[in-house]
Design a protein around this motif. Structure first.
Motif, short mmCIF file in Angstrom:
data_model
loop_
_atom_site.label_atom_id
_atom_site.label_comp_id
_atom_site.label_asym_id
_atom_site.label_seq_id
_atom_site.Cartn_x
_atom_site.Cartn_y
_atom_site.Cartn_z
N LYS A 1 0.83 -1.21 0.00
CA LYS A 1 0.00 0.00 0.00
C LYS A 1 0.86 1.25 0.00
O LYS A 1 0.57 2.22 -0.72
CB LYS A 1 -0.94 0.01 1.21
N GLN B 1 -8.99 0.84 4.25
CA GLN B 1 -9.89 0.94 3.10
C GLN B 1 -11.25 0.42 3.55
O GLN B 1 -11.43 -0.79 3.73
CB GLN B 1 -9.34 0.15 1.92
N ARG C 1 -13.11 -2.50 1.72
CA ARG C 1 -12.45 -3.81 1.91
C ARG C 1 -12.66 -4.32 3.32
O ARG C 1 -12.91 -5.50 3.54
CB ARG C 1 -10.95 -3.67 1.59
N TRP C 2 -12.57 -3.44 4.30
CA TRP C 2 -12.77 -3.84 5.69
C TRP C 2 -14.18 -4.39 5.88
O TRP C 2 -14.37 -5.40 6.55
CB TRP C 2 -12.49 -2.66 6.62
N GLU D 1 -16.01 -5.84 3.57
CA GLU D 1 -16.02 -7.16 2.90
C GLU D 1 -15.44 -8.23 3.83
O GLU D 1 -15.99 -9.33 3.95
CB GLU D 1 -15.18 -7.13 1.63
N VAL D 2 -14.34 -7.90 4.47
CA VAL D 2 -13.68 -8.85 5.38
C VAL D 2 -14.61 -9.19 6.54
O VAL D 2 -14.79 -10.36 6.88
CB VAL D 2 -12.34 -8.28 5.89
N HIS E 1 -8.21 -6.19 13.36
CA HIS E 1 -8.09 -5.01 12.51
C HIS E 1 -7.14 -3.98 13.13
O HIS E 1 -6.29 -3.42 12.44
CB HIS E 1 -9.47 -4.39 12.28
#
Length: 86
Positions: free
Chosen positions: A36, A45, A48-49, A51-52, A78
């Motif tokens: 990154k 992001q 994306r976070w 989605e995870v 995280h």
């Protein structure tokens, strides 16, 4: 008495495996952070976070793990990922 000891020993082994996996996850997070930085992307992001988290909720639900547990664990993971990626 022996049955509880065997179960506790099994749980101890699972804890060891869990920490090994968390350590490997940290190593991957470090590599992601380097990528990154190289490409000028922000560490966090949001899409994306999300989605995870959604994926982990589905996986955990299939294992009978509560949503509260998933949130606590994922928040801790995280925080560690952000720390390592920075």
């Amino acid at each position: 008495e022996r049955q509880i000891e065997a179960l506790q020993k099994e749980r101890d082994l699972l804890d060891e495996q869990l920490w090994e996996i968390i350590g490997k996850r940290k190593d991957v997070a470090r590599q992601i952070g380097q990528w990154k930085k190289l490409h000028g992307l922000p560490i966090v992001q949001a899409a994306r976070w999300q989605e995870v988290k959604d994926r982990c909720h589905r996986l955990a639900e299939a294992q009978g793990v509560s949503s509260d547990c998933v949130e606590e664990v994922m928040q801790a993971l995280h925080r560690e990922s952000v720390r390592v990626e920075s």
